[in-house]
Design an enzyme around this catalytic site. Structure first.
Site, PDB file in Angstrom:
ATOM      1  N   LYS A 188       6.284  42.474   2.547  1.00 36.51           N
ATOM      2  CA  LYS A 188       5.131  42.239   1.661  1.00 36.51           C
ATOM      3  C   LYS A 188       4.565  40.863   1.990  1.00 36.51           C
ATOM      4  O   LYS A 188       5.128  39.842   1.643  1.00 36.51           O
ATOM      5  CB  LYS A 188       5.590  42.279   0.195  1.00 36.51           C
ATOM      6  CG  LYS A 188       4.569  42.790  -0.767  1.00 36.51           C
ATOM      7  CD  LYS A 188       3.471  41.893  -1.248  1.00 36.51           C
ATOM      8  CE  LYS A 188       3.698  40.600  -1.909  1.00 36.51           C
ATOM      9  NZ  LYS A 188       2.485  39.735  -1.817  1.00 36.51           N
ATOM     10  N   GLU A 264      14.344  31.052   0.411  1.00 36.45           N
ATOM     11  CA  GLU A 264      13.912  29.827   1.097  1.00 36.45           C
ATOM     12  C   GLU A 264      12.776  29.276   0.259  1.00 36.45           C
ATOM     13  O   GLU A 264      11.684  29.846   0.252  1.00 36.45           O
ATOM     14  CB  GLU A 264      13.371  30.146   2.493  1.00 36.45           C
ATOM     15  CG  GLU A 264      14.352  30.781   3.441  1.00 36.45           C
ATOM     16  CD  GLU A 264      15.287  29.779   4.069  1.00 36.45           C
ATOM     17  OE1 GLU A 264      15.189  28.570   3.766  1.00 36.45           O
ATOM     18  OE2 GLU A 264      16.135  30.219   4.855  1.00 36.45           O
ATOM     19  N   CYS A 299       6.804  23.694   3.644  1.00 34.08           N
ATOM     20  CA  CYS A 299       7.906  23.529   2.696  1.00 34.08           C
ATOM     21  C   CYS A 299       8.720  22.278   3.018  1.00 34.08           C
ATOM     22  O   CYS A 299       9.224  21.618   2.131  1.00 34.08           O
ATOM     23  CB  CYS A 299       8.781  24.765   2.698  1.00 34.08           C
ATOM     24  SG  CYS A 299       9.237  25.255   4.346  1.00 34.08           S
ATOM     25  N   GLU A 398       6.357  19.554  -5.924  1.00 36.19           N
ATOM     26  CA  GLU A 398       5.856  19.909  -4.601  1.00 36.19           C
ATOM     27  C   GLU A 398       4.337  20.045  -4.674  1.00 36.19           C
ATOM     28  O   GLU A 398       3.816  20.878  -5.419  1.00 36.19           O
ATOM     29  CB  GLU A 398       6.493  21.230  -4.168  1.00 36.19           C
ATOM     30  CG  GLU A 398       6.196  21.546  -2.736  1.00 36.19           C
ATOM     31  CD  GLU A 398       6.860  22.832  -2.288  1.00 36.19           C
ATOM     32  OE1 GLU A 398       6.912  23.785  -3.073  1.00 36.19           O
ATOM     33  OE2 GLU A 398       7.315  22.864  -1.131  1.00 36.19           O
TER      34      GLU A 398
HETATM   35  P1  NAD Z   1       4.594  32.069  -3.918  1.00 30.88           P
HETATM   36  O1  NAD Z   1       5.993  31.978  -4.368  1.00 30.88           O
HETATM   37  O2  NAD Z   1       3.518  32.000  -4.931  1.00 30.88           O
HETATM   38  O3  NAD Z   1       4.339  33.432  -3.144  1.00 30.88           O
HETATM   39  C1  NAD Z   1       5.192  33.829  -2.097  1.00 30.88           C
HETATM   40  C2  NAD Z   1       5.202  35.336  -2.034  1.00 30.88           C
HETATM   41  O4  NAD Z   1       5.747  35.845  -3.245  1.00 30.88           O
HETATM   42  C3  NAD Z   1       3.826  35.977  -1.883  1.00 30.88           C
HETATM   43  O5  NAD Z   1       3.936  37.082  -1.000  1.00 30.88           O
HETATM   44  C4  NAD Z   1       3.516  36.460  -3.278  1.00 30.88           C
HETATM   45  O6  NAD Z   1       2.654  37.562  -3.327  1.00 30.88           O
HETATM   46  C5  NAD Z   1       4.895  36.843  -3.766  1.00 30.88           C
HETATM   47  N1  NAD Z   1       5.012  36.884  -5.223  1.00 30.88           N
HETATM   48  C6  NAD Z   1       4.331  36.172  -6.149  1.00 30.88           C
HETATM   49  N2  NAD Z   1       4.719  36.514  -7.393  1.00 30.88           N
HETATM   50  C7  NAD Z   1       5.678  37.460  -7.253  1.00 30.88           C
HETATM   51  C8  NAD Z   1       6.466  38.201  -8.176  1.00 30.88           C
HETATM   52  N3  NAD Z   1       6.360  38.057  -9.498  1.00 30.88           N
HETATM   53  N4  NAD Z   1       7.370  39.087  -7.673  1.00 30.88           N
HETATM   54  C9  NAD Z   1       7.507  39.250  -6.336  1.00 30.88           C
HETATM   55  N5  NAD Z   1       6.773  38.597  -5.429  1.00 30.88           N
HETATM   56  C10 NAD Z   1       5.868  37.698  -5.879  1.00 30.88           C
HETATM   57  O7  NAD Z   1       4.464  30.957  -2.818  1.00 30.88           O
HETATM   58  P2  NAD Z   1       3.200  30.582  -1.940  1.00 30.88           P
HETATM   59  O8  NAD Z   1       2.260  29.845  -2.837  1.00 30.88           O
HETATM   60  O9  NAD Z   1       2.693  31.768  -1.201  1.00 30.88           O
HETATM   61  O10 NAD Z   1       3.853  29.613  -0.838  1.00 30.88           O
HETATM   62  C11 NAD Z   1       4.103  28.306  -1.097  1.00 30.88           C
HETATM   63  C12 NAD Z   1       5.559  28.102  -1.461  1.00 30.88           C
HETATM   64  O11 NAD Z   1       6.420  28.597  -0.439  1.00 30.88           O
HETATM   65  C13 NAD Z   1       5.898  26.645  -1.565  1.00 30.88           C
HETATM   66  O12 NAD Z   1       6.671  26.411  -2.703  1.00 30.88           O
HETATM   67  C14 NAD Z   1       6.687  26.362  -0.298  1.00 30.88           C
HETATM   68  O13 NAD Z   1       7.520  25.277  -0.343  1.00 30.88           O
HETATM   69  C15 NAD Z   1       7.393  27.631  -0.081  1.00 30.88           C
HETATM   70  N6  NAD Z   1       7.801  27.773   1.320  1.00 30.88           N
HETATM   71  C16 NAD Z   1       9.130  27.633   1.641  1.00 30.88           C
HETATM   72  C17 NAD Z   1       9.556  27.744   2.948  1.00 30.88           C
HETATM   73  C18 NAD Z   1      11.014  27.608   3.322  1.00 30.88           C
HETATM   74  O14 NAD Z   1      11.398  28.081   4.368  1.00 30.88           O
HETATM   75  N7  NAD Z   1      11.832  27.005   2.516  1.00 30.88           N
HETATM   76  C19 NAD Z   1       8.634  28.005   3.952  1.00 30.88           C
HETATM   77  C20 NAD Z   1       7.302  28.149   3.604  1.00 30.88           C
HETATM   78  C21 NAD Z   1       6.901  28.035   2.271  1.00 30.88           C
END
Ligand code: NAD
Length: 496
Positions: A188, A264, A299, A398
């Site tokens: 997804k 992650e 991240c 963050e």
């Molecule tokens: P997000 O958590 O809002 O979304 C990530 C994914 O989760 C998307 O596909 C989204 O559609 C899905 N999602 C959202 N709500 C959901 C729910 N209720 N149930 C299931 N899935 C759901 O994050 P973002 O804004 O897309 O990305 C930024 C975040 O990702 C930052 O916090 C960043 O630090 C983190 N990140 C971490 C890493 C790592 O490897 N540690 C790498 C990249 C990004």
């Protein structure tokens, strides 16, 4: 490659908009779509299938059927490897198209998508293809009348939920080891950046990955994402994204089938510069790159710069000078080093932190404004705040944008204390010429990664992931395979 050529190619680009389920390209069963907005100019790029629980259920059923009949996991390893290599080859064939899709979806500069994002994703597919027949089980040291094997078996159906900041790269960190281990997958992508994941699903079919083995289902987090994480027949959710969603995923797992969850999550990574660093110019280059690369939407961004008080003012001047290099430009211009922020709401969120920082006592050293507004897109100039305290929101939350907070420290103990005073623990870095100090501090930092005299020294052979609220489970390296397999003990009892 010129801006004009990229504009022409972008105008003729066709954006994937349908889900890939059971080997077919399909619209959402409900017929609904959602707009995919391009942050470069704020315009809608295409309408994408807004899949929900029904579509997720179809994808999980297809993935389960593929797993049970063994069409992928029971293929000869040589054959699986050949197909994954073919997939990498097709991604290379379509590199320019993938790079353009990713740049338009997400706003990152074309020079990065061409040279970093897509090549890194291809490398993941190749690396795990090469590894898939090199990791095998054990024979245990049981008593003579028994022979026990410990074998690694694929989990079954893996749900992968990924973010928008490195759309294809993050997807391949999960898809490549999960496929290599013999699982079926439902991927997804983030709603802000679905295109390259959908294209990956199509290319996998062209490469010969059997139908149902890699399903790609676009949709909103609350609908498609939640349905996947609550599904009773998914064995693992492998997630990269925010801590808030990570928490929800653990709840969904607890309220459904106790599926495994690997997270992650975010970070507030410190980069510590000691006065005895051998080359402060290199450290300043790394300080700027560590926060401004990818518009700060990383991240492991080096968002807290800890500098020894005796050199702090001179060092901040160096970083301020370097920040100019990261001024955002048109993401399609090959000369642009940074591009647009992924969405208007993310831009507003980042500007909110910029607004709050001086109210908490930080001093603006550079930047602070939205730029290129006339483009209709979402751009923020590289921003640096000095005199940040570790209690400020800028040091605790963050931001996920091009905003650096500088914090002074007086000695090594204080540097370590400040660095560890965060709920996160993803990456960390330090600059010193003192080898004892380098080892000592590296062992004291609570983080999944420590980079000494260099930032983001990433490699596919080194596990990536965090401590504390940065999550658990590791991407990259052979260790990633542990997440996608489970151990089985098989014992034969016989007469010695
Ligand atoms: P997000 O958590 O809002 O979304 C990530 C994914 O989760 C998307 O596909 C989204 O559609 C899905 N999602 C959202 N709500 C959901 C729910 N209720 N149930 C299931 N899935 C759901 O994050 P973002 O804004 O897309 O990305 C930024 C975040 O990702 C930052 O916090 C960043 O630090 C983190 N990140 C971490 C890493 C790592 O490897 N540690 C790498 C990249 C990004």
């Amino acid at each position: 490659m010129t801006l004009q050529k990229n504009l022409d190619r972008a105008a003729g680009l066709s954006f994937p908009s349908q889900a890939v389920i059971d080997g077919k390209l399909v619209s959402a069963k409900s017929g609904k779509t959602f707009p995919n907005v391009g942050p470069r100019d704020g315009r809608v790029l295409n309408e994408v299938a807004a899949c929900d629980a029904d579509d997720i259920d179809a994808a999980v059923k297809a993935a389960r059927a593929a797993f049970e009949d063994g069409r992928w996991r029971n293929k000869h390893p040589r054959e699986k490897k050949k197909i994954m290599f073919k997939l990498a080859e097709l991604m290379e064939r379509d590199l320019e198209e993938l790079a353009l899709l990713e740049t338009l979806d997400m706003g990152k500069p074309i020079r990065d998508t061409l040279s970093v994002d897509i090549p890194t994703a291809i490398n993941s597919i190749r690396w795990y293809a090469e590894a898939l027949d090199k990791v095998y089980g054990e024979v245990a040291t049981t008593p003579a009348e028994r022979l026990s094997f410990v074998v690694r078996e694929p989990l079954g159906v893996v749900g992968a939920i990924v973010p928008w900041n490195f759309p294809l790269h993050m997807a391949c960190w999960k898809v490549a080891p999960a496929l290599a281990a013999g699982n079926s997958i439902v991927l997804k992508p983030a709603e802000q950046s679905p295109s390259t994941a959908l294209k990956l699903g199509e290319l996998a079919l062209e490469a010969g990955v059997p139908p149902g083995v890699l399903n790609v289902v676009p949709g909103l987090g609350e609908t498609a994402g939640q349905a996947l994480a609550r599904h009773m027949d998914v064995d693992l959710i492998a997630f990269t994204g925010s801590g808030d969603v990570g928490r929800k995923l653990m709840t969904y797992a607890g309220e459904s089938n106790l599926k495994r969850v690997a997270l992650e999550l975010g970070g507030k990574s410190p980069q510590i510069v000691f006065a005895d660093a051998e080359n402060l110019d290199e450290a300043a280059d790394a300080a700027a790159w560590g926060i401004f690369f990818n518009q700060g939407e990383i991240c492991n961004a080096a968002s807290r710069l800890l500098v020894e008080a005796s050199i702090k003012d001179a060092f901040v001047r160096k970083v301020v000078e370097r920040a100019a290099h990261y001024a955002p430009g048109d993401p399609l211009d090959p000369a642009s080093v940074t591009g647009a922020i992924v969405s208007e709401s993310q831009m507003r969120r980042v500007l909110g932190f910029i607004d709050k920082a001086p109210k908490e006592g930080a001093v603006l050293a550079r930047g602070g404004k939205r730029v290129r507004e006339e483009s209709g897109g979402f751009y923020i100039e590289p921003t640096i705040f000095d005199r940040v305290e570790n209690t400020h929101a800028l040091a605790r939350d963050e931001v996920f944008g091009p905003v650096l907070g500088v914090i002074a420290f007086k000695d090594e103990d204080e540097a370590v204390r400040i660095a560890n005073d965060t709920v996160y623990g993803l990456a960390s870095g330090l600059w010193t010429a003192n080898i004892s100090r380098a080892h000592r501090v590296a062992r004291k930092l609570r983080a999944g990664l420590v980079w000494i005299n260099g930032w983001d020294a990433c490699d596919i052979t080194v596990p990536f992931g965090g401590a504390k609220q940065s999550g658990f489970g590791r991407d990259r390296s052979l260790h990633a395979l542990e997440k996608y397999t489970e151990l089985k003990g098989i014992s034969i009892t016989y007469r010695p």
